[in-house]
Enzyme design. Sequence first.
Site, PDB file in Angstrom:
ATOM      1  N   LYS A 232       0.905  -0.982  -0.036  1.00 15.73           N
ATOM      2  CA  LYS A 232       0.066  -0.066   0.037  1.00 15.73           C
ATOM      3  C   LYS A 232       0.813   1.310   0.070  1.00 15.73           C
ATOM      4  O   LYS A 232       1.691   1.789   0.967  1.00 15.73           O
ATOM      5  CB  LYS A 232      -1.115   0.094   1.112  1.00 15.73           C
ATOM      6  CG  LYS A 232      -1.899   1.214   1.176  1.00 15.73           C
ATOM      7  CD  LYS A 232      -2.392   1.667   2.552  1.00 15.73           C
ATOM      8  CE  LYS A 232      -1.804   2.317   3.548  1.00 15.73           C
ATOM      9  NZ  LYS A 232      -1.629   3.783   2.831  1.00 15.73           N
TER      10      LYS A 232
ATOM     11  N   GLY B  29       7.462   4.587   7.844  1.00 22.72           N
ATOM     12  CA  GLY B  29       6.623   5.722   8.099  1.00 22.72           C
ATOM     13  C   GLY B  29       6.930   6.618   9.513  1.00 22.72           C
ATOM     14  O   GLY B  29       7.910   6.454   9.892  1.00 22.72           O
ATOM     15  N   SER B  30       5.967   7.092  10.195  1.00 21.16           N
ATOM     16  CA  SER B  30       6.140   7.880  11.396  1.00 21.16           C
ATOM     17  C   SER B  30       6.323   6.838  12.659  1.00 21.16           C
ATOM     18  O   SER B  30       5.706   5.909  12.581  1.00 21.16           O
ATOM     19  CB  SER B  30       4.902   8.707  11.751  1.00 21.16           C
ATOM     20  OG  SER B  30       3.857   8.050  11.913  1.00 21.16           O
ATOM     21  N   THR B  31       6.917   7.434  13.389  1.00 17.47           N
ATOM     22  CA  THR B  31       7.204   6.734  15.013  1.00 17.47           C
ATOM     23  C   THR B  31       5.805   6.281  15.568  1.00 17.47           C
ATOM     24  O   THR B  31       5.603   5.231  15.922  1.00 17.47           O
ATOM     25  CB  THR B  31       8.260   7.517  15.803  1.00 17.47           C
ATOM     26  OG1 THR B  31       9.285   7.305  14.975  1.00 17.47           O
ATOM     27  CG2 THR B  31       8.204   6.701  17.038  1.00 17.47           C
TER      28      THR B  31
ATOM     29  N   CYS C 245      13.531  10.589   6.240  1.00 11.94           N
ATOM     30  CA  CYS C 245      13.642   9.987   7.717  1.00 11.94           C
ATOM     31  C   CYS C 245      15.068  10.416   8.338  1.00 11.94           C
ATOM     32  O   CYS C 245      15.303  10.498   9.545  1.00 11.94           O
ATOM     33  CB  CYS C 245      13.028   8.725   7.689  1.00 11.94           C
ATOM     34  SG  CYS C 245      13.757   7.556   6.495  1.00 11.94           S
TER      35      CYS C 245
ATOM     36  N   GLU D   4      10.829  15.361  15.632  1.00  9.24           N
ATOM     37  CA  GLU D   4      11.008  15.336  13.996  1.00  9.24           C
ATOM     38  C   GLU D   4      10.161  16.240  13.209  1.00  9.24           C
ATOM     39  O   GLU D   4       9.073  16.007  13.389  1.00  9.24           O
ATOM     40  CB  GLU D   4      11.058  13.964  13.454  1.00  9.24           C
ATOM     41  CG  GLU D   4      11.180  13.722  11.921  1.00  9.24           C
ATOM     42  CD  GLU D   4      10.920  12.393  11.306  1.00  9.24           C
ATOM     43  OE1 GLU D   4       9.929  11.712  12.038  1.00  9.24           O
ATOM     44  OE2 GLU D   4      11.777  11.840  10.721  1.00  9.24           O
TER      45      GLU D   4
ATOM     46  N   GLU E 154      10.616   0.787   9.763  1.00 11.58           N
ATOM     47  CA  GLU E 154      11.573   1.953   9.581  1.00 11.58           C
ATOM     48  C   GLU E 154      10.907   3.339  10.012  1.00 11.58           C
ATOM     49  O   GLU E 154       9.931   3.742   9.210  1.00 11.58           O
ATOM     50  CB  GLU E 154      11.865   1.717   7.960  1.00 11.58           C
ATOM     51  CG  GLU E 154      13.064   2.517   7.491  1.00 11.58           C
ATOM     52  CD  GLU E 154      14.144   1.744   7.830  1.00 11.58           C
ATOM     53  OE1 GLU E 154      14.535   2.058   8.832  1.00 11.58           O
ATOM     54  OE2 GLU E 154      14.332   0.609   7.105  1.00 11.58           O
TER      55      GLU E 154
ATOM     56  N   GLY F 180       4.138   3.624  13.735  1.00 15.87           N
ATOM     57  CA  GLY F 180       5.026   2.496  14.082  1.00 15.87           C
ATOM     58  C   GLY F 180       4.498   1.884  15.467  1.00 15.87           C
ATOM     59  O   GLY F 180       4.586   0.422  15.497  1.00 15.87           O
TER      60      GLY F 180
END
Lengths: 494, 304
Positions: free
Chosen positions: A199, A251-253, A307, A404, A273, A256
């Site tokens: 996706k 993607g984002s933490t 990132c 970030e 990641e 995640g």
Amino acid sequence: MITDKDIQKKQRLDFTSAWTYDPAPESSDHVTISDKYDLFIGGKFVEPVSGTYFATVSPSTEKKLADVAEAGEKDVDNAVKAARTAYDTYWKKMSGRDRGKYIYRIARMIQERAREFAVIESMDGGKPIRESRDVDVPLAAAHYFYYAGWADKLDYAFPGRKTQPRGVAGQIIPWNFPLLMAAWKIAPALATGNTVVLKPAETTPLTSLKLAELIRDADLPPGVVNIITGAGQTGSAIVNHPGVDKIAFTGSTQVGKLIQKSLAGTGKPYTLELGGKAANIVFEDAALDQAVEGIVNGIFFNQGHVCCAGSRLFVQEGIADALIGKLKDRMETLIVGDPLDKNTDIGAINSRAQLDTINGYIETGLNEGADIYQCKCDLPSSGYWVKPTLLTGVSQSHRVVQEEIFGPVLTIQTFRTPAEVIEKANNTPYGLSGGIWTDKGAKIFKISTKIRSGVVWANTFNKFDPTSPFGGYKESGMGREGGLHGLLPYVELI
Amino acid sequence: MNTKIHSKPDFSITFPVDQVGIEDRVARFNTRSIKKDSKKFALKLALSMVDLTTLEGMDSPGKVRQLCYKAMHPHESLADIPSVAAVCVYPSFVAVAKEALRGSGVKVASVATAFPSGHATLKAKIDEVTYVVNEGADEIDMVISRGAFFRGDYNFVFDEIAAIKEACGSAHLKVILETGELQTLDNVRKASDIAMYAGADFIKTSTGKIVPAATQPVTQVMLEAIRDFYFKTGIMIGMKPAGGIREAKKALNYLVMVKETLGSDWLNPDMFRFGASTLANDLLMQIVKMETGNYQSADYFSND
């Protein structure tokens, strides 16, 4: 000999008055984008059971490029089933050599259609054509080439062990490097004998859908790669689908962590990641002009939507003024604007939402007392843009230093000793990348081994190669992609 | 305030230059796409920066006069073509060139100081410089003593340049580093600094007698040295890559480097030159192509 009378007052350099470049737009005439895209399931494009579509817009013009299907739970289920069927029927029975043949074919076809992919990537994502043409697309092809080579050599990858594919891999990728992240995910999965449900991000689906067309044209067995579009709900349906044997997410933490929660106890393996807040450290013995270039490349590459961006600059105190002066001069030569112009250095911010986030952080920085410097460049009247920005006078306690930003915003701090900068560099929940600038080889080894992050670049930044593993410490993720290490998440060792 | 901020640095300390970084930077300059009016402007600008050069054993007064005419009238069939910046000859042809170029604004440059090797006594070099200055040369292109440089005698190199500068009087001094012999970018940076602090008005890459002559990485290092010197002293030093630049496209790459490293103040013939002989005709061919839409045969451009 120079005498005192020769000395004049130092002036800033003037980069604009004598000669400016005319527009040099890359043509988009050769590109065809359909009005509407369906889901790529089982080797064909099928209408979504959900019946809903959403628009993808060009962030540089705010104009709609296409309508894209939104995959609901039923669609996800169909995609997973197609992947399972393909796995059982074709892919797990096929020899590594034959799998490699298909992956090589994808690599070559990406090269053949490189220009089309580069233009669409810039239209849909806002990144400058210089980067999509010179970085994203060639690196994506290189990833397929590299992992195609592994397909028939897996018996030699892990000495004394055999590998077995995991089955169906669910893969969710971000909007900053759409085609490249698809390559990072699909190439190792196919090489190791897994089938894929991928996706792309909802703001940048077009190159993945073009990749679906390419995979169809490459005659891959139906269902080996399925590409479905949608937003967070679709991603969540993939993660939670019981038929998916492995999850790979970039993607984002924040997301995640949600994925980790959902997968806790299921035994489903996953790689994540996630975000980063890399320290880019310049020592006083560095080649300053080249360090400036590395700083620019570290934070302004892809509008800072990286990132592993070098978003925290640490400069040894004695050279701080000289370095920042040079950096400001260099920033005045950056060209911000139309992503399709071949001279553009900084393109559009990927989405309205990200624009708001970045501007919010700049405001936070100012409220917290930071000093700001922005390029004097003009911005286009429509689209999403942020001027390349420096925030100085900040410390570890500032939010802009801790969190970030994912935009062209660099925070600058000074340090005095190696011990101090190591402590500050590691004083973050992230640990994805780092950079060191010094002319002294021994210092590179001494400092880099103490920086707790997955990649540390020395006297360069943001260099990628498919043979090199990439991944994070701490909240920057788990697992590695790229290189030999990148095979491991997709196999069971027996 | 009596601190001499320009006081001579210790040249035995090597200024860090990163070769990989320089090459990356150059590659990025070369992705700049120069189109339409900005291209036309740059082609004419580049032509006005050419030092049309003949430095051969077989040079003769007739040849020099022909070259001078070309320098003043590069392509008469088209209006608005600038003359080149200078004609560069051996000392014995300075008077001939001076006479031929009188009143045109085109400068006469002469190589001197036992060009191209530089192996002669300081007295012989100064005598040669004095001779060409008296003959009317506007610009002196000297070579540094690479032998002394390599044995680490940086003060010798410095003092020699300073002495030559004095002999130049009001003539402009271009200091040729012969970067093809210096080989490393560290050496290029060091030699640039020595030359500028010793009084060079211009620093120049090459004699044209050694391969490689001018390269972009070497030029970039020299431009950065000029920038640092400017920031330290406020003095603007000129730059002249020489030899090996034959195509208009390459010349535009160099102009991009100048524009984005030093800025607008260096984008003129007073601050930047191309030492070249064949470049002028390719620039002319591209200018004519921009004006007429068609490429013309090389036979339509004079070979003087």
